[in-house]
Design a protein around this motif. Structure first.
Motif, mmCIF file in Angstrom:
data_model
loop_
_atom_site.group_PDB
_atom_site.id
_atom_site.type_symbol
_atom_site.label_atom_id
_atom_site.label_comp_id
_atom_site.label_asym_id
_atom_site.label_seq_id
_atom_site.Cartn_x
_atom_site.Cartn_y
_atom_site.Cartn_z
ATOM 1 N N ALA A 134 0.847 -1.207 0.000
ATOM 2 C CA ALA A 134 0.000 0.000 0.000
ATOM 3 C C ALA A 134 0.877 1.249 0.000
ATOM 4 O O ALA A 134 0.591 2.222 -0.713
ATOM 5 N N LEU A 135 1.944 1.217 0.767
ATOM 6 C CA LEU A 135 2.882 2.351 0.793
ATOM 7 C C LEU A 135 3.576 2.523 -0.555
ATOM 8 O O LEU A 135 3.832 3.652 -0.994
ATOM 9 N N GLU A 136 3.868 1.408 -1.217
ATOM 10 C CA GLU A 136 4.487 1.509 -2.544
ATOM 11 C C GLU A 136 3.551 2.205 -3.530
ATOM 12 O O GLU A 136 3.987 3.056 -4.323
ATOM 13 N N ARG A 137 2.263 1.869 -3.483
ATOM 14 C CA ARG A 137 1.292 2.509 -4.385
ATOM 15 C C ARG A 137 1.179 4.001 -4.093
ATOM 16 O O ARG A 137 1.065 4.821 -5.011
ATOM 17 N N ILE A 138 1.213 4.357 -2.824
ATOM 18 C CA ILE A 138 1.153 5.782 -2.458
ATOM 19 C C ILE A 138 2.391 6.508 -2.968
ATOM 20 O O ILE A 138 2.306 7.631 -3.472
ATOM 21 N N ALA A 139 3.547 5.860 -2.854
ATOM 22 C CA ALA A 139 4.803 6.464 -3.326
ATOM 23 C C ALA A 139 4.761 6.730 -4.824
ATOM 24 O O ALA A 139 5.330 7.709 -5.313
ATOM 25 N N LYS A 140 4.058 5.845 -5.562
ATOM 26 C CA LYS A 140 3.929 6.042 -7.005
ATOM 27 C C LYS A 140 2.935 7.147 -7.329
ATOM 28 O O LYS A 140 3.120 7.911 -8.279
ATOM 29 N N ASP A 141 1.853 7.247 -6.532
ATOM 30 C CA ASP A 141 0.806 8.241 -6.791
ATOM 31 C C ASP A 141 1.202 9.641 -6.323
ATOM 32 O O ASP A 141 0.820 10.641 -6.936
ATOM 33 N N SER A 142 1.940 9.704 -5.226
ATOM 34 C CA SER A 142 2.256 10.993 -4.608
ATOM 35 C C SER A 142 3.768 11.230 -4.616
ATOM 36 O O SER A 142 4.512 10.582 -3.872
ATOM 37 N N HIS A 143 4.203 12.146 -5.467
ATOM 38 C CA HIS A 143 5.642 12.442 -5.586
ATOM 39 C C HIS A 143 6.215 12.971 -4.269
ATOM 40 O O HIS A 143 7.331 12.612 -3.875
ATOM 41 N N LYS A 144 5.452 13.786 -3.576
ATOM 42 C CA LYS A 144 5.970 14.407 -2.345
ATOM 43 C C LYS A 144 6.129 13.391 -1.215
ATOM 44 O O LYS A 144 6.879 13.630 -0.264
ATOM 45 N N ASP A 145 5.413 12.273 -1.292
ATOM 46 C CA ASP A 145 5.492 11.255 -0.239
ATOM 47 C C ASP A 145 6.474 10.142 -0.580
ATOM 48 O O ASP A 145 6.697 9.250 0.254
ATOM 49 N N HIS A 146 7.051 10.188 -1.793
ATOM 50 C CA HIS A 146 7.924 9.105 -2.258
ATOM 51 C C HIS A 146 9.084 8.846 -1.291
ATOM 52 O O HIS A 146 9.249 7.731 -0.779
ATOM 53 N N TRP A 147 9.883 9.858 -1.033
ATOM 54 C CA TRP A 147 11.091 9.651 -0.220
ATOM 55 C C TRP A 147 10.738 9.358 1.238
ATOM 56 O O TRP A 147 11.410 8.552 1.890
ATOM 57 N N THR A 148 9.697 9.992 1.737
ATOM 58 C CA THR A 148 9.267 9.723 3.114
ATOM 59 C C THR A 148 8.954 8.246 3.294
ATOM 60 O O THR A 148 9.334 7.621 4.291
ATOM 61 N N ILE A 149 8.279 7.669 2.304
ATOM 62 C CA ILE A 149 7.920 6.252 2.368
ATOM 63 C C ILE A 149 9.150 5.365 2.302
ATOM 64 O O ILE A 149 9.256 4.363 3.023
ATOM 65 N N MET A 150 10.134 5.737 1.453
ATOM 66 C CA MET A 150 11.365 4.954 1.377
ATOM 67 C C MET A 150 12.111 4.982 2.710
ATOM 68 O O MET A 150 12.658 3.965 3.157
ATOM 69 N N GLU A 151 12.131 6.131 3.358
ATOM 70 C CA GLU A 151 12.786 6.236 4.664
ATOM 71 C C GLU A 151 12.041 5.416 5.721
ATOM 72 O O GLU A 151 12.665 4.805 6.601
ATOM 73 N N ILE A 152 10.716 5.416 5.636
ATOM 74 C CA ILE A 152 9.910 4.631 6.588
ATOM 75 C C ILE A 152 10.200 3.137 6.414
ATOM 76 O O ILE A 152 10.378 2.401 7.392
#
Length: 407
Positions: A134-152
């Motif tokens: 689910a986080l991967e899909r959000i990272a693809k949909d939302s550019h601003k959340d991409h790096w935050t998700i990778m760090e998480i």
């Protein structure tokens, strides 16, 4: 437009029929009216009447033609205008849809994000597994959340897969990587790295990733200091500029991996498969490469000062300009390798195989060539081996004699 043409034709036929009947009626009336006139006078009057009728008919025909031409032009213009209006409405609808989609994403993403984070800490591995995707899909949909998700996800791995200080005693099958950790690594490895912020690095230091499958994973510039990476499959992975200092890579496969400019000081690479790997300008001082397989590998400009390459296989490897100073290459196989301008000062080359290797301008100052096989090597000059330490067990090319100061 076809309807206009059909109505115009019908009207024209009716008009011609009326004119024809009117003309016949007019001629018969004239004949009756001009009963007392001579034939010559009758003909003249009839000709004048017909001329007048013809003029009237011609005028009416011009008026009708102009009318229907204007109707047709108006119809065509109306059609073009309709198309333009439809296109404008379509474009407006598209813009509206895009805006609505963006607004919907902005409203939905935070909710999805919070729910996924909550599920990431769930006790059930299935729930954590779903949360990672689910986080991967959000990272693809939302550019601003991409790096935050990778760090998480990186923090999730550090928290749930800490390095075991006794990992050096573990065997290949003693510790299987948990499914959720493997999934998080897979998501990180296939991320769109173009979205990564400049000068930001993935932090996976001191993690236990043994037995992981990181085939073709993108871990460029990642920090893996002190991690347990034994038996990991890094086939064609991108580890360029990654920090692998003091890592444990025993038994790992790095076939065709990109380790250009990677940092590997004091790393344990015993038995590692580095065939066709790119290690150009990599830093491997004090690294343990005992028994490592580096056939066809690229190591030009690499630094291996003090490294242990005992029994390593470097057949046909590109070692141009490599710094092997004070390294241990005992029993290593360097047949057919390119050692042009290589620095081998103080290196232990006992029983090393250098047949057909290119040794042009290689520096052997105080290198140990005891039992080394240099027969058939190329571009080796007497002054080069005179700087080395050898004896009668050293096999030299036929054109060179053993230096007098050798034992």
């Amino acid at each position: 437009m076809s309807l206009i043409k059909t109505n115009g034709l019908t009207t024209l036929l009716v008009f011609i029929s009326i004119i024809f009947i009117f003309t016949l009626t007019l001629i018969f009336s004239l004949f009756e009216t001009l009963a007392g006139f001579s034939n010559q006078q009758k003909i003249e009057y009839i000709n004048q009447a017909l001329t007048t009728v013809a003029i009237i008919i011609g005028g009416l025909a011009l008026i009708i033609n102009a009318y229907y031409t204007s109707r047709l032009s108006f119809s065509q213009n109306q059609s073009v205008l309709t198309k333009l209006l439809c296109k404008t409405l379509w474009d407006n609808n598209m813009v509206t849809d895009i805006k609505n989609t963006q607004e919907t994403l902005e409203e939905v993403v935070p909710e999805r994000f919070s729910k996924a984070i909550e599920q990431l800490g769930n006790e059930k591995i299935e729930t954590r597994f779903a949360a990672i995707y689910a986080l991967e899909r959000i990272a693809k949909d939302s550019h601003k959340d991409h790096w935050t998700i990778m760090e998480i996800l990186a923090a999730f791995i550090r928290e749930n897969a800490p390095v075991n200080q006794k990992y050096e005693d573990e065997s290949q099958n003693s510790s299987k990587l948990p499914t959720d950790i493997q999934t998080a690594l897979t998501v990180i490895g296939r991320r769109d790295s173009h979205k990564d912020p400049v000068n930001q690095k993935l932090d996976l230091r001191n993690t236990d990733l043994s037995n992981a499958d990181l085939t073709e994973a993108n871990l460029s510039r990642a920090i893996l200091v002190g991690s347990n990476l034994q038996w990991v499959n890094f086939t064609r992975a991108n580890l360029s500029e990654a920090d692998l200092s003091i890592t444990y890579l025993c038994g790992s496969i790095l076939y065709e991996a990109n380790l250009q400019k990677a940092m590997l000081p004091e790393a344990n690479l015993q038995g590692v498969v580095l065939r066709k790997a790119n290690l150009s300008k990599a830093i491997l001082y004090d690294a343990n490469l005992e028994g490592a397989i580096l056939c066809d590998a690229k190591l030009e400009g690499a630094i291996l000062c003090g490294a242990n390459l005992e029994g390593a296989v470097l057949c046909d490897a590109n070692l141009e300009g490599v710094n092997f100073e004070d390294s241990n290459l005992q029993d290593a196989n360097l047949i057919g390798s390119n050692l042009q301008n290589a620095k081998l000062a103080g290196a232990n080359l006992e029983a090393v195989l250098l047949s057909t290797a290119n040794l042009q301008d290689a520096n052997f100052h105080e290198a140990n060539l005891s039992r080394a096989n240099l027969s058939g090597c190329e571009n080796l000059k007497l002054q080069q081996i005179e700087q080395a330490i050898g004896d009668r067990t050293t096999m030299l090319p036929e054109n060179l004699k053993i230096p007098k100061h050798w034992k």
